[in-house]
Design a protein around this motif. Structure first.
Motif, short mmCIF file in Angstrom:
data_model
loop_
_atom_site.label_atom_id
_atom_site.label_comp_id
_atom_site.label_asym_id
_atom_site.label_seq_id
_atom_site.Cartn_x
_atom_site.Cartn_y
_atom_site.Cartn_z
N GLU A 1 0.84 -1.21 0.00
CA GLU A 1 0.00 0.00 0.00
C GLU A 1 0.87 1.26 0.00
OE1 GLU A 1 -3.19 0.10 -0.42
OE2 GLU A 1 -3.52 2.26 -0.08
N VAL A 2 1.96 1.23 0.77
CA VAL A 2 2.84 2.40 0.81
C VAL A 2 3.49 2.60 -0.57
CG1 VAL A 2 4.80 3.52 1.96
CG2 VAL A 2 3.21 2.12 3.30
N GLU A 3 3.87 1.48 -1.21
CA GLU A 3 4.41 1.54 -2.58
C GLU A 3 3.38 2.16 -3.53
OE1 GLU A 3 7.09 0.62 -4.38
OE2 GLU A 3 8.34 -0.11 -2.74
N LYS A 4 2.15 1.71 -3.37
CA LYS A 4 1.06 2.20 -4.23
C LYS A 4 0.92 3.72 -4.06
CE LYS A 4 -3.95 1.73 -4.48
NZ LYS A 4 -5.07 1.17 -3.72
N TYR A 5 0.98 4.15 -2.80
CA TYR A 5 0.91 5.59 -2.53
C TYR A 5 2.10 6.31 -3.17
CZ TYR A 5 1.35 10.02 -0.22
OH TYR A 5 1.52 11.37 0.01
N ALA A 6 3.30 5.74 -2.97
CA ALA A 6 4.52 6.38 -3.47
C ALA A 6 4.44 6.59 -4.98
CB ALA A 6 5.75 5.55 -3.10
N ARG A 7 3.91 5.60 -5.67
CA ARG A 7 3.78 5.72 -7.14
C ARG A 7 2.74 6.77 -7.50
NH1 ARG A 7 4.20 0.15 -7.06
NH2 ARG A 7 1.95 -0.07 -7.17
N ALA A 8 1.59 6.70 -6.84
CA ALA A 8 0.49 7.62 -7.17
C ALA A 8 0.88 9.07 -6.91
CB ALA A 8 -0.75 7.25 -6.36
N ALA A 9 1.56 9.31 -5.78
CA ALA A 9 1.80 10.69 -5.35
C ALA A 9 2.92 11.38 -6.12
CB ALA A 9 2.09 10.71 -3.84
N ARG A 10 3.49 10.69 -7.12
CA ARG A 10 4.53 11.34 -7.93
C ARG A 10 3.99 12.58 -8.66
NH1 ARG A 10 7.00 6.02 -10.70
NH2 ARG A 10 7.83 5.11 -8.80
N SER A 11 2.69 12.59 -8.92
CA SER A 11 2.10 13.80 -9.52
C SER A 11 0.97 14.28 -8.60
CB SER A 11 1.53 13.48 -10.91
OG SER A 11 0.38 12.67 -10.77
N PRO A 12 0.70 15.60 -8.62
CA PRO A 12 -0.40 16.12 -7.80
C PRO A 12 -1.74 15.44 -8.15
CG PRO A 12 0.92 17.93 -8.68
CD PRO A 12 1.42 16.67 -9.33
N GLU A 13 -1.93 15.17 -9.43
CA GLU A 13 -3.19 14.54 -9.86
C GLU A 13 -3.28 13.12 -9.29
OE1 GLU A 13 -0.80 15.72 -12.09
OE2 GLU A 13 -1.71 17.71 -12.09
N GLY A 14 -2.13 12.40 -9.37
CA GLY A 14 -2.09 11.05 -8.84
C GLY A 14 -2.37 11.02 -7.35
N PHE A 15 -1.84 12.03 -6.67
CA PHE A 15 -2.08 12.13 -5.22
C PHE A 15 -3.57 12.30 -4.94
CE2 PHE A 15 -2.86 14.88 -1.55
CZ PHE A 15 -2.35 14.09 -0.54
N GLN A 16 -4.21 13.23 -5.68
CA GLN A 16 -5.64 13.48 -5.47
C GLN A 16 -6.46 12.21 -5.74
OE1 GLN A 16 -6.85 15.91 -3.97
NE2 GLN A 16 -5.09 17.28 -4.02
N THR A 17 -6.07 11.49 -6.81
CA THR A 17 -6.79 10.26 -7.14
C THR A 17 -6.63 9.23 -6.03
OG1 THR A 17 -6.26 10.72 -9.44
CG2 THR A 17 -7.08 8.50 -8.95
N TYR A 18 -5.42 9.14 -5.49
CA TYR A 18 -5.19 8.18 -4.39
C TYR A 18 -6.06 8.53 -3.19
CZ TYR A 18 -3.02 5.54 -0.64
OH TYR A 18 -2.83 4.69 0.42
N ILE A 19 -6.08 9.81 -2.83
CA ILE A 19 -6.83 10.23 -1.63
C ILE A 19 -8.33 10.00 -1.84
CG2 ILE A 19 -7.52 12.29 -0.31
CD1 ILE A 19 -4.80 11.27 0.51
N GLN A 20 -8.81 10.29 -3.05
CA GLN A 20 -10.24 10.12 -3.28
C GLN A 20 -10.62 8.64 -3.42
OE1 GLN A 20 -10.65 12.72 -6.64
NE2 GLN A 20 -10.23 14.48 -5.33
N GLY A 21 -9.70 7.86 -3.99
CA GLY A 21 -10.02 6.48 -4.31
C GLY A 21 -9.78 5.50 -3.18
#
Lengths: 268, 248
Positions: free
Chosen positions: A243-263
């Motif tokens: 899960e932390v890896e998944k977060y690390a990958r997603a949060a590389r971009s601001p959009e990815g971060f938002q998607t992670y937080i919402q999803g």
């Protein structure tokens, strides 16, 4: 008196703009409650990492909740660097107070003892010292030939952490994690999420009592099972590395971060 | 014949050699190879009936006996109860200065690393600080660091009993000469010669034309790394341990 509240209520009790002390990942971090702070759009926090930050701090930064960050490091451990932190440093969107771990502990110890500062070895000649206007070099009052650093007291408004267990009187078991004890002692209030609430006083068992934070320091307790997910809770459950890896990958971009937080929701 | 010794296994073995004689070694967060090297020294000493080594791995439940919280490591260091520690560094320079903060100008560094951790303190207090940086390149080993997380040398008005002892990379081993405030090339690893090291090191150092090769572990030591050490690493570094050669 310790208030027993819901996690949602606890999240509402932490105001925007406060000085918030947080424990490191894998020890006593409270990512479950931090997610609720993000959901309620908390802002302008002065975050004190005691002494380093991880995923919960990176998420707060990514969510735009942090104005000032006082830390010795921010890292996602085996998952690598903290993406929102690095981005915020580049953008200049947070005010940085870089530290070194024992200096954070020294500052908290000063607050714990109610004194204005604490001396500490080392640090002289580092740029960490150059950038801190709240640390000074002085001479040893007992030996003028020796220079020594003093750091000012660090007193968070609220310490927030996750622990295995509280009792119904508000005592909280921390076991060996005494740096969390220090953080609680130094802060004006401690808010604690826990896995379990015991009917029996944790102070009754002499073998356990030395590892218990007394209710004197504990302003609020909320039961939040799995509140340490995904970064783990010391000696209870390990980090969910995937899960932390998944977060690390997603949060590389601001959009990815938002998607992670919402999803993703907290597992609690 | 088992699979040949990997570059990482050579570094783990070399770390255990650099630690020879210590009573207490601590390893910080995110440091799987230093942790493995310390565990290897402990295992080799047990095997050979030498002195018991206290290994304190931060972040571990099993390999950490501190009961005073994270502060205890720093208190131990200040009292002289800690003999060896490791520091990494995005940049390390020829005077032994370490940068764990980032490249370019502070505070808005274009490349930002996690931060200084305990370096600015432990570098002064731990007698044998081993600098460990896997990448041997002109961008990691520089003439002058962009930010000093921890200085390599200090004048006599400051209390200092610790400092850099050696610098280990994936290509070479240097010792640090405290009087001169300079590194000295001790050996190059298999596959590299002194010219490779000169071409990829951004600072000046002594013994440039060094012909010595870093010793390799023997078969039984290699088996120990692939067996017991790999298992002991799993608790804190499951991904790293999973990528090491070994049975199963």
């Amino acid at each position: 008196m310790t208030d027993f509240v819901t996690p949602q209520k606890m999240a509402e009790m932490i105001p925007s703009g406060c000085k918030l002390g947080l424990a490191p990942d894998d020890y006593a971090a409270a990512p479950g409650l931090v997610r609720m702070l993000i959901d309620r759009r908390i802002r302008d926090l002065h975050v004190v990492c005691a002494p380093i930050g991880g995923m919960q701090v990176d998420m707060l930064i990514g969510a735009g909740a942090v104005a000032t960050l006082e830390t010795s490091a921010v890292s996602l451990g085996e998952a690598g660097g903290a993406p929102c932190f690095s981005r915020a440093v580049r953008d200049g969107s947070i005010r940085l107070r870089d530290a070194t771990c024992p200096a954070v502990f020294a500052g908290l110890t000063a607050a714990e003892k109610g004194v204005p500062f604490m001396p500490i070895r080392g640090i002289i000649g580092s740029d960490v010292l150059e950038k801190r206007d709240d640390w000074k070099v002085t001479s040893n009052p007992f030996d003028d030939s020796e220079k020594i650093v003093v750091v000012s007291a660090i007193q968070p408004d609220i310490a927030l952490f996750h622990a295995p267990e509280a009792d119904r009187f508000g005592n909280v078991r921390l076991g060996r994690r005494r740096e969390v004890m220090l953080l609680a002692h130094a802060s004006k209030k401690a808010f604690v999420t826990v896995e379990r609430i015991s009917d029996v006083s944790l102070l009754e068992d002499e073998k356990m009592a030395a590892g218990v934070l007394p209710a004197i320091y504990v302003s609020a307790v909320a039961q939040l099972k799995n509140g340490g997910w995904p970064t783990g809770l010391y000696a209870e459950y390990p980090r969910d590395g995937q899960e932390v890896e998944k977060y690390a990958r997603a949060a590389r971009s601001p959009e990815g971060f938002q998607t992670y937080i919402q999803g993703s929701r907290s597992a609690a | 014949m088992s699979e040949a010794c990997t570059s990482r296994e050579l570094m783990i073995y070399t770390i255990s050699r650099l630690l020879k004689g210590v009573r207490h070694v601590a390893v910080g967060q995110s440091s799987p190879m230093p942790a493995a090297g310390a565990m290897l020294l402990r295992a080799l000493n047990e095997r050979d009936g030498r002195e018991r080594v206290q290994v304190s791995i931060l972040g571990s439940v099993k390999h950490n006996s501190f009961t005073g919280g994270a502060e205890e490591l720093f208190d131990c260091a200040a009292q002289g109860r800690l003999d060896a520690f490791f520091l990494g560094g995005g940049q390390i320079d020829g005077q032994g200065n370490v940068n764990l903060v980032g490249t370019g100008d502070y505070p808005n560094n274009p490349v930002r690393w996690p931060g200084s951790f305990g370096s600015a303190y432990l570098y002064f207090l731990v007698p044998r600080v081993i600098l460990f940086r896997e990448e041997h390149s002109l961008r990691s080993l520089v003439e002058r660091v962009d930010f000093v997380s921890a200085p390599g040398v200090t004048d006599e008005t400051v209390y200092r009993r610790g400092g850099p002892h050696a610098l280990l990379t994936n290509a070479a081993l240097f010792s640090f000469e405290r009087e001169a405030g300079r590194f000295r090339l001790q050996s190059t690893h298999r596959g590299y010669d002194w010219r490779d090291i000169r071409a990829t090191t951004g600072f000046a150092y002594d013994n440039e034309q060094c012909e010595a090769t870093t010793p390799m572990p023997d078969e039984t030591t290699l088996a120990l790394i692939r067996g017991r050490i790999r298992e002991e690493l799993r608790e804190c570094y499951p991904q790293f341990a999973g990528n090491m050669p070994g049975p199963g």
